[in-house]
Motif scaffolding. Structure first.
Motif, PDB file in Angstrom:
ATOM      1  N   ARG A  27       0.821  -1.202   0.000  1.00  0.00           N
ATOM      2  CA  ARG A  27       0.000   0.000   0.000  1.00  0.00           C
ATOM      3  C   ARG A  27       0.864   1.266   0.000  1.00  0.00           C
ATOM      4  N   TYR A  28       1.927   1.235   0.814  1.00  0.00           N
ATOM      5  CA  TYR A  28       2.844   2.374   0.859  1.00  0.00           C
ATOM      6  C   TYR A  28       3.494   2.584  -0.511  1.00  0.00           C
ATOM      7  N   ARG A  29       3.841   1.481  -1.148  1.00  0.00           N
ATOM      8  CA  ARG A  29       4.461   1.597  -2.475  1.00  0.00           C
ATOM      9  C   ARG A  29       3.490   2.226  -3.475  1.00  0.00           C
ATOM     10  N   ARG A  30       2.207   1.794  -3.423  1.00  0.00           N
ATOM     11  CA  ARG A  30       1.222   2.395  -4.345  1.00  0.00           C
ATOM     12  C   ARG A  30       1.060   3.878  -4.056  1.00  0.00           C
ATOM     13  N   ASP A  31       1.019   4.219  -2.765  1.00  0.00           N
ATOM     14  CA  ASP A  31       0.915   5.639  -2.391  1.00  0.00           C
ATOM     15  C   ASP A  31       2.085   6.431  -2.963  1.00  0.00           C
ATOM     16  N   LEU A  32       3.257   5.828  -2.855  1.00  0.00           N
ATOM     17  CA  LEU A  32       4.446   6.524  -3.360  1.00  0.00           C
ATOM     18  C   LEU A  32       4.401   6.682  -4.873  1.00  0.00           C
ATOM     19  N   VAL A  33       3.920   5.645  -5.561  1.00  0.00           N
ATOM     20  CA  VAL A  33       3.858   5.753  -7.022  1.00  0.00           C
ATOM     21  C   VAL A  33       2.979   6.950  -7.394  1.00  0.00           C
ATOM     22  N   ARG A  34       1.844   7.096  -6.670  1.00  0.00           N
ATOM     23  CA  ARG A  34       0.946   8.218  -6.978  1.00  0.00           C
ATOM     24  C   ARG A  34       1.573   9.559  -6.597  1.00  0.00           C
ATOM     25  N   SER A  35       2.046   9.685  -5.360  1.00  0.00           N
ATOM     26  CA  SER A  35       2.476  11.008  -4.903  1.00  0.00           C
ATOM     27  C   SER A  35       3.822  11.402  -5.510  1.00  0.00           C
ATOM     28  N   LEU A  36       4.784  10.459  -5.444  1.00  0.00           N
ATOM     29  CA  LEU A  36       6.103  10.767  -5.990  1.00  0.00           C
ATOM     30  C   LEU A  36       6.023  10.875  -7.521  1.00  0.00           C
ATOM     31  N   GLY A  37       5.172  10.027  -8.115  1.00  0.00           N
ATOM     32  CA  GLY A  37       5.008  10.051  -9.567  1.00  0.00           C
ATOM     33  C   GLY A  37       4.488  11.410 -10.011  1.00  0.00           C
ATOM     34  N   ARG A  38       3.465  11.904  -9.312  1.00  0.00           N
ATOM     35  CA  ARG A  38       2.883  13.206  -9.668  1.00  0.00           C
ATOM     36  C   ARG A  38       3.937  14.300  -9.533  1.00  0.00           C
ATOM     37  N   GLN A  39       4.662  14.286  -8.399  1.00  0.00           N
ATOM     38  CA  GLN A  39       5.706  15.310  -8.181  1.00  0.00           C
ATOM     39  C   GLN A  39       6.766  15.258  -9.273  1.00  0.00           C
ATOM     40  N   THR A  40       7.147  14.038  -9.651  1.00  0.00           N
ATOM     41  CA  THR A  40       8.231  13.908 -10.626  1.00  0.00           C
ATOM     42  C   THR A  40       7.787  14.433 -11.995  1.00  0.00           C
ATOM     43  N   VAL A  41       6.541  14.121 -12.377  1.00  0.00           N
ATOM     44  CA  VAL A  41       6.031  14.634 -13.652  1.00  0.00           C
ATOM     45  C   VAL A  41       5.984  16.163 -13.610  1.00  0.00           C
ATOM     46  N   LYS A  42       5.495  16.711 -12.501  1.00  0.00           N
ATOM     47  CA  LYS A  42       5.401  18.180 -12.403  1.00  0.00           C
ATOM     48  C   LYS A  42       6.786  18.816 -12.478  1.00  0.00           C
ATOM     49  N   GLU A  43       7.738  18.175 -11.819  1.00  0.00           N
ATOM     50  CA  GLU A  43       9.095  18.718 -11.844  1.00  0.00           C
ATOM     51  C   GLU A  43       9.672  18.668 -13.267  1.00  0.00           C
ATOM     52  N   ALA A  44       9.384  17.584 -13.983  1.00  0.00           N
ATOM     53  CA  ALA A  44       9.890  17.485 -15.363  1.00  0.00           C
ATOM     54  C   ALA A  44       9.279  18.601 -16.221  1.00  0.00           C
ATOM     55  N   ILE A  45       7.990  18.858 -16.005  1.00  0.00           N
ATOM     56  CA  ILE A  45       7.322  19.926 -16.771  1.00  0.00           C
ATOM     57  C   ILE A  45       7.953  21.274 -16.443  1.00  0.00           C
ATOM     58  N   ALA A  46       8.229  21.467 -15.140  1.00  0.00           N
ATOM     59  CA  ALA A  46       8.804  22.755 -14.722  1.00  0.00           C
ATOM     60  C   ALA A  46      10.200  22.966 -15.312  1.00  0.00           C
ATOM     61  N   CYS A  47      10.956  21.885 -15.568  1.00  0.00           N
ATOM     62  CA  CYS A  47      12.296  22.133 -16.149  1.00  0.00           C
ATOM     63  C   CYS A  47      12.331  21.974 -17.655  1.00  0.00           C
ATOM     64  N   ARG A  48      11.160  21.974 -18.284  1.00  0.00           N
ATOM     65  CA  ARG A  48      11.134  21.960 -19.741  1.00  0.00           C
ATOM     66  C   ARG A  48      11.716  23.286 -20.224  1.00  0.00           C
ATOM     67  N   SER A  49      12.750  23.215 -21.045  1.00  0.00           N
ATOM     68  CA  SER A  49      13.431  24.477 -21.386  1.00  0.00           C
ATOM     69  C   SER A  49      12.989  24.968 -22.754  1.00  0.00           C
TER      70      SER A  49
END
Ligand SMILES: Cc1cc2nc3c(=O)[nH]c(=O)nc-3n(C[C@@H](O)[C@H](O)[C@H](O)COP(=O)(O)OP(=O)(O)OC[C@H]3O[C@@H](n4cnc5c(N)ncnc54)[C@H](O)[C@@H]3O)c2cc1C
Ligand code: FES
Ligand code: FES
Lengths: 276, 170
Positions: free
Chosen positions: A254-276
């Motif tokens: 369950r913790y792993r699924r939570d991480l996939v959702r929360s960390l996954g969302r953060q990582t996608v947002k961060e990638a978008i933010a560093c789009r140059s």
């Protein structure tokens, strides 16, 4: 805790390594950095009768930039890629990952290709291969072949490398202008294997790709719309469930699924933010 | 292309703490065992023998390396430094060793040789490594006695001392 006896062959040239691998067939193992293989030898989880050491083969020691790709030869140590000056500019995702690949004391000998060959489900570099769409360059003494991550990783610590064959190099594509990448990981300590690791690419056309390691037997990836899009959360949730997370010593499913959702969302947002 | 068959013992030549040495070992021998059992250099410790604890860390061509994950045969031609090579002169401690003593950075001492070799390599390569970098470097070692805080303190003190010496010599 000592290795069972084996014959040791130190190749000075690629041809010698390929010949030795051909002769010994499935009795042989390549040894590169030894950071995963020697523990297995010491614990006798692996008992190859021939070890072929490729770390002195000069043809395999190169890092080269060609045709929009960075080629990393099989004898290139992790620390060499980590300190390669153009890395942060050309492959920022990998630059962000390198400090997480084991410890300074293991990166000093461990190779980039050895980590890919070992195919640990939590390892960072296999995740990079999948997220970036890289290619593995394999060869035996007669022929070469090139495989994408999806055909290379066959399961937990299992790859498409056949007896008599070895990895010659890995090629990571550098991305066109307007692409953003990001990497995040949760582990007990820096240098421990990931509980969940996420790598994301935000493409110039507004689509995104998220790859996740540490959950399924091999890294897995999904294409996602913009996080503001209505379908984003459902797609991410479905992806998290599809990975078949298991409970283990380090974390619950369950913790792993939570991480996939929360960390996954953060990582996608961060990638978008560093789009140059 | 050297081939070492499983039955034989082979001569392995390398530099150990500045001296050329030749030692004989079977192909499957680990570097830890070559150092300790063949050469009698027992300063390098062996804890887990699978790469996790860091007790066996030595320097190979200036980089910190797990000696338990290296085959002795792979040392051929390498420049290896162990804790025995840290003293600047017989009976004299290096600034890092002296700082460890001063700041109680060791208790049982089992982990110490490995940690010294790692920190020595870090401070040589990055003389002004941040405290974070020092802590991160230490993540490759386990110490069950000190709780690490005194080790970090000692590393920072040694770093300050080394910088002072550098400035005095400049
Ligand atoms: C304490 C510790 C912590 C670690 N933490 C991490 C971590 O957080 N993340 C992580 O990713 N890794 C981690 N690792 C593993 C990493 O250090 C290894 O370097 C890496 O997995 C293997 O690379 P290697 O060059 O050492 O390969 P080796 O150990 O030499 O080989 C590994 C396997 O790959 C095969 N192989 C190697 N090279 C080739 C080739 N060219 N062609 C075909 N087969 C080949 C070998 O036969 C063997 O089966 C850790 C290791 C240790 C000891
Ligand atoms: S003995 Fe080598 S790391 Fe533990
Ligand atoms: S001083 Fe005892 S383990 Fe570190």
């Amino acid at each position: 805790m000592k290795p069972a006896p084996f014959d040791y062959v130190r190749a000075d040239a690629l041809g010698e390594a390929l010949e030795a691998l051909h002769e010994a067939g499935d009795e042989a193992r390549v040894i590169s950095g030894g950071q995963s293989l020697v523990p297995m030898l010491n614990m006798r989880l692996a008992r190859p009768s021939v070890l072929v050491d490729i770390t002195r083969v000069s043809e395999l020691k190169r890092i080269e930039q060609r045709k929009g790709q960075v080629f990393v030869g099989a004898a290139v140590r992790q620390v060499e890629l980590e300190r390669w000056a153009p890395l942060a500019g050309l492959l920022p995702m990998i630059a962000a990952m390198m400090p997480w690949v084991g410890h300074a004391q293991t990166r000093s000998r461990g190779t980039v290709c050895g980590s890919l060959a070992h195919a640990d489900p939590s390892a960072e570099l296999p995740l990079a291969l999948l997220a970036l769409g890289g290619e593995m360059h394999l060869r035996n003494r007669r022929k070469k072949r090139v495989l994408p991550a999806s055909a290379f990783f066959m399961g937990m610590m299992a790859t498409a490398v056949e007896p008599g064959e070895m990895i010659e190099a890995v090629a990571f594509p550098t991305h066109p202008m307007g692409t953003g990448t990001a990497f995040r990981e949760i582990a007990r300590r820096h240098g421990d294997f990931a509980i969940v690791a996420c790598a994301a690419i935000a493409r110039p056309d507004g689509t995104n790709r998220l790859a996740v390691g540490g959950v399924a037997d091999t890294p897995q990836a999904i294409d996602l719309p913009d996080p503001s899009d209505a379908g984003f959360e459902d797609a991410l949730n479905e992806f998290a469930w599809s990975l078949g997370a298991r409970d283990d010593l380090h974390a619950s499913a369950r913790y792993r699924r939570d991480l996939v959702r929360s960390l996954g969302r953060q990582t996608v947002k961060e990638a978008i933010a560093c789009r140059s | 292309m050297p081939k070492l068959s499983r039955e034989g013992r082979y001569a392995i030549g390398f530099r150990l703490n500045g001296q050329e040495v030749t030692a004989h070992a079977p192909g499957r021998m680990l570097l830890t065992d070559l150092l300790r059992h063949v050469l009698g250099e027992t300063g390098t410790h062996v804890g887990c023998e699978h790469g996790v604890c860091g007790a066996c860390t030595v320097q190979v061509d200036g980089e910190p390396v797990r000696a338990c994950l290296m085959l002795a045969a792979q040392a051929e031609g390498a420049d290896i430094r162990t804790v025995e090579g840290l003293e600047p002169a017989a009976g004299e401690l290096s600034p890092l060793q002296a700082a460890f003593r001063e700041h109680f950075a060791l208790q049982c001492g089992f982990c110490t040789a490995g940690i010294l070799m790692s920190l020595d390599a870090l401070l040589a390569r990055i003389p002004d490594a941040s405290e974070d970098a020092i802590r991160e470097h230490l993540s490759g070692h386990l110490c069950r006695c000190t709780g690490y805080a005194p080790i970090v303190k000692a590393a920072l003190a040694a770093q300050a001392q080394l910088k002072e010496e550098e400035a005095a010599n400049a």
